[in-house]
Design an enzyme around this catalytic site. Structure first.
Site, mmCIF file in Angstrom:
data_model
loop_
_atom_site.group_PDB
_atom_site.id
_atom_site.type_symbol
_atom_site.label_atom_id
_atom_site.label_comp_id
_atom_site.label_asym_id
_atom_site.label_seq_id
_atom_site.Cartn_x
_atom_site.Cartn_y
_atom_site.Cartn_z
ATOM 1 N NE ARG A 24 -10.808 -7.832 -6.283
ATOM 2 C CZ ARG A 24 -10.457 -7.074 -5.260
ATOM 3 N NH1 ARG A 24 -9.188 -6.992 -4.893
ATOM 4 N NH2 ARG A 24 -11.359 -6.393 -4.578
ATOM 5 C CB VAL A 51 -17.782 -8.561 -6.080
ATOM 6 C CG1 VAL A 51 -19.208 -9.073 -5.896
ATOM 7 C CG2 VAL A 51 -16.788 -9.458 -5.351
ATOM 8 C CG HIS A 68 -13.353 -2.808 6.258
ATOM 9 N ND1 HIS A 68 -13.316 -1.472 5.959
ATOM 10 C CD2 HIS A 68 -12.922 -2.925 7.544
ATOM 11 C CE1 HIS A 68 -12.863 -0.807 7.010
ATOM 12 N NE2 HIS A 68 -12.624 -1.661 7.979
ATOM 13 C CE LYS A 91 -3.062 -2.893 -0.317
ATOM 14 N NZ LYS A 91 -3.665 -3.156 -1.627
ATOM 15 C CD GLU A 142 -3.914 7.144 3.811
ATOM 16 O OE1 GLU A 142 -5.099 6.923 4.133
ATOM 17 O OE2 GLU A 142 -3.423 6.745 2.747
ATOM 18 C CG ASN A 197 -9.007 -3.314 -5.317
ATOM 19 O OD1 ASN A 197 -8.217 -3.452 -4.400
ATOM 20 N ND2 ASN A 197 -10.182 -2.747 -5.150
HETATM 21 C C1 MV4 Z 1 -9.471 5.603 5.346
HETATM 22 C C2 MV4 Z 1 -10.603 6.121 6.028
HETATM 23 C C3 MV4 Z 1 -10.547 7.413 6.461
HETATM 24 N N1 MV4 Z 1 -9.433 8.149 6.276
HETATM 25 N N2 MV4 Z 1 -8.396 6.373 5.174
HETATM 26 C C4 MV4 Z 1 -11.028 1.126 4.922
HETATM 27 C C5 MV4 Z 1 -10.678 0.090 3.912
HETATM 28 C C6 MV4 Z 1 -9.500 0.594 3.191
HETATM 29 N N3 MV4 Z 1 -9.651 0.344 1.800
HETATM 30 C C7 MV4 Z 1 -9.418 2.034 3.487
HETATM 31 N N4 MV4 Z 1 -10.379 2.308 4.529
HETATM 32 C C8 MV4 Z 1 -10.499 3.539 5.044
HETATM 33 N N5 MV4 Z 1 -9.442 4.357 4.880
HETATM 34 C C9 MV4 Z 1 -8.389 7.622 5.636
HETATM 35 N N6 MV4 Z 1 -7.289 8.356 5.462
HETATM 36 C C10 MV4 Z 1 -11.706 5.298 6.189
HETATM 37 C C11 MV4 Z 1 -11.660 3.982 5.710
HETATM 38 C C12 MV4 Z 1 -12.866 3.222 5.928
HETATM 39 C C13 MV4 Z 1 -13.675 2.815 4.873
HETATM 40 C C14 MV4 Z 1 -13.330 3.073 3.553
HETATM 41 C C15 MV4 Z 1 -14.129 2.661 2.517
HETATM 42 C C16 MV4 Z 1 -15.318 2.010 2.779
HETATM 43 C C17 MV4 Z 1 -15.683 1.735 4.074
HETATM 44 C C18 MV4 Z 1 -14.872 2.122 5.131
HETATM 45 C C19 MV4 Z 1 -15.253 1.859 6.437
HETATM 46 C C20 MV4 Z 1 -14.452 2.252 7.468
HETATM 47 C C21 MV4 Z 1 -13.245 2.931 7.223
#
Ligand code: MV4
Length: 446
Positions: free
Chosen positions: A291, A294, A235, A116, A200, A289
């Site tokens: 790939r 879904v 998630h 990442k 972040e 991603n």
């Molecule tokens: C974040 C965030 C808030 N701020 N990054 C969760 C999965 C991963 N792909 C990244 N995620 C997040 N990153 C920053 N800087 C909040 C999340 C996050 C989230 C993101 C997408 C969809 C659902 C989520 C649920 C909780 C937290």
């Protein structure tokens, strides 16, 4: 073009890939575990090979057995679907070494995006906006504190080898930071064998918006617009739609073009999804991603393109079917993930489907390997199907979805369909007013 493709997956996606192969006149090989002997993807394949016992580690994830299945059947390419080996750079590399085509990007691009920190650095270099944070990994607590104070609290500590929400820790205040870094590090070490973490700025109420891309691996790339996947639980996406109710056509074109140019510079090959958080009119890259996803059908419904056929064509060395100017978007599409789970507590509900009656009609698509009499094994993901609805606008799409949910009958097991019946009626959903936290808050209400 390939003569024979081995599909290294199961369930609805194995069937989806098989359908694309059949339309292209390519013979299909299904692989399956002993738990999946009665699965639809096995029944409909031209050939099938049993590759092991129920645990995925001994079947769908077992590289030597997949290679043996390729050898026995003479398949010249493998489509990995999603999950399992789809983002395993080593697998892609092994296939490259064995002159079997991996229907996907290069092992190098998979590797870069799997880390990442490297993914974010790459995105930044390619002109994609990223979340403000540490440049690379944080090496010690003092450095973490310095960076966090510059960013301003709250900050999120993320594992370099994480992704999809695994290995994240929130620090609301300076007092919480040391602990967040320590816990993130030790959890990352235990889960991925890699304790590198980065920081972040925490975005408090973003939407999850992702851009679908295709590259030819030679510097040409197109984008197919975005999907809004903000409705998630732990998630796991449960509802995805395209276009996003939060964007207008200028905003869509701007982020789309940014991503398209980045993929051209990267010489990306095949299907990819660039994930963003979107808050207060700004996009922030989080992950890519490498790939097929879904939720790809919602993009297919509004563009009229078959993304799996496109993947297979590109993997065989053909150019992209369309130029960017030829991509058009029509209407609105929503996908509901039908999981074999209790709709209140989400506990898995495997077992025999005693009655199966999917909805139909104009603008309705059901992607599923389920059938009446099918016994859902307890060993895998609980996704048993996807209901995808298309309409000329979002309102028509919602009305059609409501109608489809009332038609859908699945007996013998519990499924998440009753949850969608609730969601489709909710004013926030009807108005498109939701962020990544909306669903969890909704589910907490009594
Ligand atoms: C974040 C965030 C808030 N701020 N990054 C969760 C999965 C991963 N792909 C990244 N995620 C997040 N990153 C920053 N800087 C909040 C999340 C996050 C989230 C993101 C997408 C969809 C659902 C989520 C649920 C909780 C937290």
């Amino acid at each position: 073009m390939f003569d024979k493709v081995l599909i290294a997956n199961r369930g609805e996606i194995a069937l989806r890939i098989q359908r694309a192969c059949k339309e292209l006149g390519i013979a299909t090989v299904a692989v399956h575990s002993t738990a999946d002997a009665d699965a639809m993807h096995v029944r409909l394949a031209d050939e099938s090979v049993c590759i092991g016992p129920p645990p995925a580690s001994e079947s769908y994830l077992n590289i030597p057995r997949l290679l043996a299945a390729c050898e026995i059947t003479g398949a010249d390419a493998i489509h990995p679907g999603y999950g399992f080996l789809s983002e395993n750079a080593r697998f892609a590399e092994i296939l490259e070494e064995h002159q079997i085509t991996f229907i996907g990007p290069t092992s190098e691009h998979i590797r870069i995006m799997g880390d990442k920190i490297e993914a974010k650095e790459t995105a930044k270099r390619l002109g994609i906006p990223v979340v403000p944070g540490s440049d690379g990994a944080v090496t010690n607590e003092a450095q973490a504190m310095k960076i966090a104070k510059q960013l301003g609290f709250p900050v999120l500590v993320k594992a370099a080898s994480g992704g999809g929400g695994r290995g994240m820790k929130l620090a609301r205040t300076a007092e919480e930071l040391d602990m967040a870094v320590k816990t993130a590090r030790s959890e990352a070490k235990a889960a991925f064998g890699d304790d590198s973490v980065y920081l972040e700025k925490y975005l408090t109420k973003p939407r999850h918006i992702e851009v679908q891309v295709f590259g030819d691996g030679k510097g040409e790339a197109i984008h197919l617009g975005e999907r809004d996947c903000s409705l998630q639980r732990r998630h796991q996406k449960i509802w995805e739609e395209a276009p996003s109710p939060a964007l207008n056509s200028e905003t869509r074109a701007k982020i789309g073009t940014t991503v398209q140019r980045a993929m051209q510079k990267l010489k990306y090959r095949g299907a990819g999804t660039v994930e963003f958080l979107y808050e207060d009119g700004e996009f922030y890259f989080i992950e890519m991603n490498t790939r097929l996803q879904v939720e790809h059908p919602v993009t297919e419904m509004i563009t009229g393109l078959d993304l799996v056929i496109e993947q297979i064509r590109i993997a065989s060395g053909a150019p992209l079917t369309l130029k960017q100017e030829e991509v058009t978007f029509q209407g609105h599409a929503i996908e509901c993930r039908i999981n074999a789970e209790n709709p209140k507590n989400f506990r898995p509900s495997p077992g025999k489907i005693t009655y199966w009656h999917p909805p139909g009609g104009l603008g309705v698509r059901v992607d599923s390997g389920a059938y009446q009499g099918y016994r859902i094994p307890p060993n895998y993901d609980s996704l048993i199907g996807k209901l995808i609805v298309h309409g000329k606008n979002r309102n028509e799409c919602l009305m059609r979805l409501k109608r489809c949910l009332s038609e859908f009958v699945i007996d013998g097991i519990e499924t998440t369909t009753p949850l969608f019946t609730e969601l489709v009626r909710h004013p926030d959903i009807a108005n498109g007013m939701y962020d990544i936290h909306w669903l969890e808050k909704f589910l907490q209400q009594p």
